[in-house]
Structure formats: structure tokens, C-alpha cells
Design a protein around this motif. Structure first.
Motif, PDB file in Angstrom:
ATOM      1  N   TYR A   1      -3.850   8.678   4.495  1.00 10.36           N
ATOM      2  CA  TYR A   1      -2.708   7.883   4.047  1.00 10.36           C
ATOM      3  C   TYR A   1      -2.943   7.436   2.603  1.00 10.36           C
ATOM      4  N   GLY A   2      -1.908   7.573   1.770  1.00 10.16           N
ATOM      5  CA  GLY A   2      -2.063   7.307   0.341  1.00 10.16           C
ATOM      6  C   GLY A   2      -1.271   6.103  -0.144  1.00 10.16           C
ATOM      7  N   PHE A   3      -1.768   5.497  -1.212  1.00  8.01           N
ATOM      8  CA  PHE A   3      -1.217   4.223  -1.709  1.00  8.01           C
ATOM      9  C   PHE A   3      -0.548   4.331  -3.071  1.00  8.01           C
ATOM     10  N   TRP A   4      -0.171   5.538  -3.447  1.00 12.57           N
ATOM     11  CA  TRP A   4       0.487   5.738  -4.743  1.00 12.57           C
ATOM     12  C   TRP A   4       1.765   4.909  -4.856  1.00 12.57           C
ATOM     13  N   ARG A   5       2.471   4.778  -3.741  1.00 13.31           N
ATOM     14  CA  ARG A   5       3.796   4.151  -3.798  1.00 13.31           C
ATOM     15  C   ARG A   5       3.766   2.640  -3.556  1.00 13.31           C
ATOM     16  N   PHE A   6       2.588   2.053  -3.614  1.00 12.48           N
ATOM     17  CA  PHE A   6       2.474   0.607  -3.359  1.00 12.48           C
ATOM     18  C   PHE A   6       2.223  -0.166  -4.653  1.00 12.48           C
ATOM     19  N   THR A   7       2.652  -1.429  -4.641  1.00 16.20           N
ATOM     20  CA  THR A   7       2.296  -2.343  -5.722  1.00 16.20           C
ATOM     21  C   THR A   7       1.320  -3.395  -5.169  1.00 16.20           C
ATOM     22  N   ALA A   8       0.684  -4.094  -6.089  1.00 12.07           N
ATOM     23  CA  ALA A   8      -0.420  -4.982  -5.716  1.00 12.07           C
ATOM     24  C   ALA A   8      -0.022  -6.079  -4.732  1.00 12.07           C
ATOM     25  N   ASP A   9       1.258  -6.463  -4.752  1.00 14.61           N
ATOM     26  CA  ASP A   9       1.681  -7.616  -3.947  1.00 14.61           C
ATOM     27  C   ASP A   9       2.103  -7.234  -2.521  1.00 14.61           C
ATOM     28  N   GLN A  10       2.094  -5.950  -2.181  1.00 17.52           N
ATOM     29  CA  GLN A  10       2.639  -5.538  -0.870  1.00 17.52           C
ATOM     30  C   GLN A  10       1.572  -5.598   0.233  1.00 17.52           C
TER      31      GLN A  10
ATOM     32  N   ASP B   1       1.233  -7.412   3.088  1.00 19.79           N
ATOM     33  CA  ASP B   1       1.618  -7.351   4.505  1.00 19.79           C
ATOM     34  C   ASP B   1       2.103  -5.952   4.885  1.00 19.79           C
ATOM     35  N   GLN B   2       2.848  -5.333   3.958  1.00 20.27           N
ATOM     36  CA  GLN B   2       3.341  -3.977   4.225  1.00 20.27           C
ATOM     37  C   GLN B   2       2.155  -2.995   4.324  1.00 20.27           C
ATOM     38  N   ALA B   3       1.179  -3.168   3.449  1.00 18.56           N
ATOM     39  CA  ALA B   3       0.002  -2.288   3.495  1.00 18.56           C
ATOM     40  C   ALA B   3      -0.772  -2.508   4.785  1.00 18.56           C
ATOM     41  N   ILE B   4      -0.925  -3.771   5.187  1.00 17.22           N
ATOM     42  CA  ILE B   4      -1.655  -4.060   6.431  1.00 17.22           C
ATOM     43  C   ILE B   4      -0.941  -3.385   7.601  1.00 17.22           C
ATOM     44  N   ALA B   5       0.378  -3.493   7.635  1.00 20.99           N
ATOM     45  CA  ALA B   5       1.130  -2.895   8.750  1.00 20.99           C
ATOM     46  C   ALA B   5       0.939  -1.372   8.772  1.00 20.99           C
ATOM     47  N   MET B   6       0.970  -0.732   7.601  1.00 16.41           N
ATOM     48  CA  MET B   6       0.809   0.722   7.573  1.00 16.41           C
ATOM     49  C   MET B   6      -0.621   1.126   7.955  1.00 16.41           C
ATOM     50  N   ILE B   7      -1.588   0.356   7.487  1.00 20.54           N
ATOM     51  CA  ILE B   7      -2.981   0.708   7.821  1.00 20.54           C
ATOM     52  C   ILE B   7      -3.211   0.501   9.320  1.00 20.54           C
ATOM     53  N   GLU B   8      -2.635  -0.575   9.863  1.00 24.22           N
ATOM     54  CA  GLU B   8      -2.762  -0.785  11.324  1.00 24.22           C
ATOM     55  C   GLU B   8      -2.186   0.407  12.077  1.00 24.22           C
ATOM     56  N   LEU B   9      -1.013   0.864  11.626  1.00 25.40           N
ATOM     57  CA  LEU B   9      -0.378   2.013  12.270  1.00 25.40           C
ATOM     58  C   LEU B   9      -1.275   3.241  12.156  1.00 25.40           C
ATOM     59  N   MET B  10      -1.780   3.507  10.961  1.00 23.06           N
ATOM     60  CA  MET B  10      -2.631   4.684  10.748  1.00 23.06           C
ATOM     61  C   MET B  10      -3.878   4.624  11.632  1.00 23.06           C
ATOM     62  N   ARG B  11      -4.536   3.480  11.620  1.00 24.85           N
ATOM     63  CA  ARG B  11      -5.792   3.375  12.357  1.00 24.85           C
ATOM     64  C   ARG B  11      -5.551   3.483  13.856  1.00 24.85           C
ATOM     65  N   ALA B  12      -4.400   2.958  14.311  1.00 24.86           N
ATOM     66  CA  ALA B  12      -4.063   3.094  15.741  1.00 24.86           C
ATOM     67  C   ALA B  12      -3.868   4.564  16.103  1.00 24.86           C
ATOM     68  N   LYS B  13      -3.471   5.378  15.122  1.00 25.90           N
ATOM     69  CA  LYS B  13      -3.276   6.816  15.350  1.00 25.90           C
ATOM     70  C   LYS B  13      -4.524   7.618  15.000  1.00 25.90           C
ATOM     71  N   GLY B  14      -5.612   6.931  14.711  1.00 24.76           N
ATOM     72  CA  GLY B  14      -6.877   7.631  14.437  1.00 24.76           C
ATOM     73  C   GLY B  14      -7.020   8.112  12.999  1.00 24.76           C
TER      74      GLY B  14
ATOM     75  N   LYS C   1      -6.253  -3.187  -6.238  1.00 32.84           N
ATOM     76  CA  LYS C   1      -6.239  -4.646  -5.977  1.00 32.84           C
ATOM     77  C   LYS C   1      -5.611  -4.911  -4.621  1.00 32.84           C
ATOM     78  N   LEU C   2      -4.588  -4.142  -4.305  1.00 28.63           N
ATOM     79  CA  LEU C   2      -3.919  -4.296  -3.011  1.00 28.63           C
ATOM     80  C   LEU C   2      -4.929  -4.087  -1.867  1.00 28.63           C
ATOM     81  N   LEU C   3      -5.717  -3.017  -1.956  1.00 32.98           N
ATOM     82  CA  LEU C   3      -6.694  -2.778  -0.880  1.00 32.98           C
ATOM     83  C   LEU C   3      -7.752  -3.877  -0.851  1.00 32.98           C
ATOM     84  N   GLY C   4      -8.093  -4.394  -2.026  1.00 36.41           N
ATOM     85  CA  GLY C   4      -9.014  -5.533  -2.071  1.00 36.41           C
ATOM     86  C   GLY C   4      -8.406  -6.738  -1.361  1.00 36.41           C
TER      87      GLY C   4
END
Ligand code: NAP
Length: 289
Positions: free
Chosen positions: A14-23, A25-38, A59-62
Motif C-alpha cells: 500500500y502506497g502513500f503518494w496520495r496522502f498529506t501529512a494531516d490525514q 485518521d484516514q491513514a490509520i483506517a487504511m493501514i488497519e484495513l491493509m493489515r487485516a488483509k495481511g 511525517k504522516l507515518l511518523g
């Protein structure tokens, strides 16, 4: 952890090109989804961040790590350096060392799991680039080395000097961009045991049923196979990449959870040779010879 080139295993990232530093909660939700799918492989770069500027996606991942510390446990985080706004490329040792340090700071990591040279710097001698990458491995700053958007000759030149294994080549590869099938990139990856990460696997949305007039034949081929396999066109587009005998990891880029689930359905799809060549022939605009 970095057995990325293991043959016959279907993997997604999963890639983060389309994210900005302030997103966050949205990033957490996507990572939760990804990790739940392995899906444990997360891809970013120092230049990603859109309107939030250089470093924004790191910074977002941090920030994700700070807010949800367990979420990234066991994940494989890949980042890239070497694109310098305005230069445009810089793979000098001083630049790459400083860039790696800055990435570690932003990501909140001691060591990055996979560090790519984002684009080849035509003014950097491959011995110099190899030297700094080997130094970073030796210093424990990076666990593994990759390159992105290199030609076959550029990969060969770097490998001539690099002591660490070159584990991954990140390239543009999709049903809308099939050049790697024919320009030697995938053959080199197989011959040299280099994993392939495929960026923009949906051709930035251009393969969707409602996409632009370009790629119409490809979209029609995908739609026909989607109906036959009872999945979405996006799933077929991802399955097309997974079916190649090189170890290809498509990097999903959608920010839409429903679309991400559609893409992940690709793991269940088995394309026949005929199905696969239908897509290639649609992309070529003519039958195979
Ligand atoms: N190494 C490099 O040089 C390089 C270059 C580019 C990208 N990358 C990596 O590859 C990752 C993925 O790239 P990508 O985001 O271009 O991947 P992609 O999957 O080809 O494109 C995703 C984009 O297509 C849109 N899309 C997909 N299906 C659609 C549909 N049916 N209708 C409307 N829009 C649709 C998505 O919108 P929604 O978000 O609304 O779904 C999103 O904007 C990046 O995050 C990055 O990690 C690397």
C-alpha cells in the motif's frame, strides 16, 4: 521479512503518494484495513506529501506511529530518496546520507526496512551510489536496498559495484503500461532475483470503467474478464500483474476503502493464459505475433 522475491507468492503493498501529512485518521483506517488483509508492505518516499510538502507523507507515518504505536509492528516500511525538488535528481553521497537521516527522523524509525533510489541521477557514478548505499546498510540505517525507475543498464551498472543485494526494483507497470514486459526489466528482475514493486497498478484510475477515452480496448478487456471472474475491473488489473512469473508486488494507491477491497480481491483471481494475453493484446493494440 524481505523475502520479497519468493516465487509463486501473491503480495500487495500500500502506497502513500496520495496522502498529506494531516490525514492521520484516514491513514490509520487504511493501514488497519491493509493489515487485516495481511498486507504489511507500506510504501512511501521523502517527496510524497502533496500540498503538505516534501516529507509530508513520511511525517504522516511518523504521526501514525505516535498515535497508534502497535499498528506498524511487523510492517515493512519502504521509502525513497534522490528526487530533489528543482534539481531534479541527486544521488550524491552527501545528499543521500542526509536524506536518509531526515527520512528516519520523520518516520520515527532507527532503520528503514527498504530504501530506494527514487530515480536515477545521471550525474552520479554507480560506484558512488553503491558506496553510499553500502555505507547506509553497514551503519544500520537501512535494512535493504532498492532502486526505482532504473533502466536495465542502470541496474546492471549499480549491481556491478553494490555489495549489498539489490532486493527490489520499483517500476511503473500496469495493464495501461506494459513496457516492462518487453524492455528487459522483468527478465532482469527474474534473472537477478530482484523483486518488482509495480507503481500506479491501476494506471492512476485510467483503467476504471469510467476512465478517459485512452486505454478503451484495455478497459473493455478488463471489464469482460471482470464479468467472467465475478470481480471488478480493478481486481483484474491487479491480478494481471500478480500473474507475471516475476515476483511482482502491486502497490495499491487508492484512498477509498471500498476500492481497496476490490483490488485486494485480485488475490483470489486465477487468470488463464488466454485471459492474460487478452489483456496484453488489448494493450498492444494487436495480436501477439
Ligand atoms: N516509484 C515511483 O516513481 C512511483 C510513482 C508513482 C507512484 N508510486 C507508488 O505507487 C503507489 C500507487 O500509485 P497510484 O496511486 O498512482 O496507484 P493507482 O492504483 O494506479 O491509482 C490510484 C488512483 O486511481 C484512482 N482510481 C482508481 N480506480 C478508480 C475508479 N474506478 N474511479 C475513479 N478513480 C479511480 C484512485 O482514486 P481513489 O483514491 O478515489 O480511489 C487514485 O487516485 C503510490 O502510492 C506510491 O507508493 C511510486
Amino acid at each position: 521479512m524481505l523475502a520479497l522475491s519468493e516465487r509463486g507468492k501473491k503480495r500487495l503493498a500500500y502506497g502513500f503518494w496520495r496522502f498529506t501529512a494531516d490525514q492521520v485518521d484516514q491513514a490509520i483506517a487504511m493501514i488497519e484495513l491493509m493489515r487485516a488483509k495481511g498486507i504489511d508492505h507500506l510504501d512511501t518516499a521523502d517527496v510524497y506529501g502533496g500540498a503538505s510538502g516534501f516529507g509530508g507523507a513520511e511525517k504522516l507515518l511518523g504521526a501514525v506511529r505516535a498515535k497508534a504505536p502497535k499498528l506498524l509492528d511487523g510492517a515493512m516500511i519502504a521509502t525513497k530518496a534522490g528526487v530533489e525538488f528543482g534539481t531534479p535528481y541527486n544521488s550524491s553521497p552527501a545528499y543521500l546520507k542526509a536524506a536518509c537521516e531526515a527520512s528516519l527522523q520523520r518516520l520515527g524509525m532507527q532503520r528503514v526496512d527498504l530504501f530506494y533510489i527514487h530515480r536515477p541521477d545521471l550525474l552520479a557514478h554507480p560506484a558512488e551510489v553503491a558506496g553510499v548505499l553500502d555505507d547506509l546498510v553497514r551503519e544500520g540505517k537501512i535494512a535493504a536496498v532498492g532502486v526505482s525507475n532504473y533502466t536495465v543498464a542502470e541496474v546492471a551498472a549499480l549491481k556491478r559495484f553494490l555489495k549489498a543485494p539489490l532486493v527490489a526494483h520499483q517500476i511503473e507497470f500496469s495493464a495501461g503500461h506494459i513496457e516492462p514486459l518487453f524492455d528487459g526489466t522483468l527478465d532482469q528482475a527474474m534473472a537477478e532475483d530482484i523483486a518488482v514493486a509495480a507503481w500506479s497498478p491501476l494506471a492512476r484510475g485510467a483503467l476504471a470503467e469510467n476512465g478517459t477515452t485512452a486505454l478503451m480496448a484495455v478497459r473493455a478487456a478488463l471489464a469482460k474478464l471482470a464479468a467472467a471472474h465475478d470481480v471488478s475491473s480493478n481486481a483484474i488489473a491487479i491480478a494481471f500483474l500478480l500473474a507475471h512469473p516475476a515476483a511482482v508486488t502491486p502497490i495499491l494507491g487508492t484512498t477509498n476503502p471500498a476500492r481497496a477491497i476490490e483490488c485486494i480481491d485480485a488475490l483470489k483471481v486465477e487468470l488463464s493464459r488466454r485471459d492474460w494475453y487478452d489483456i496484453v493484446e488489448a494493450a498492444r493494440g494487436e495480436r501477439m505475433p
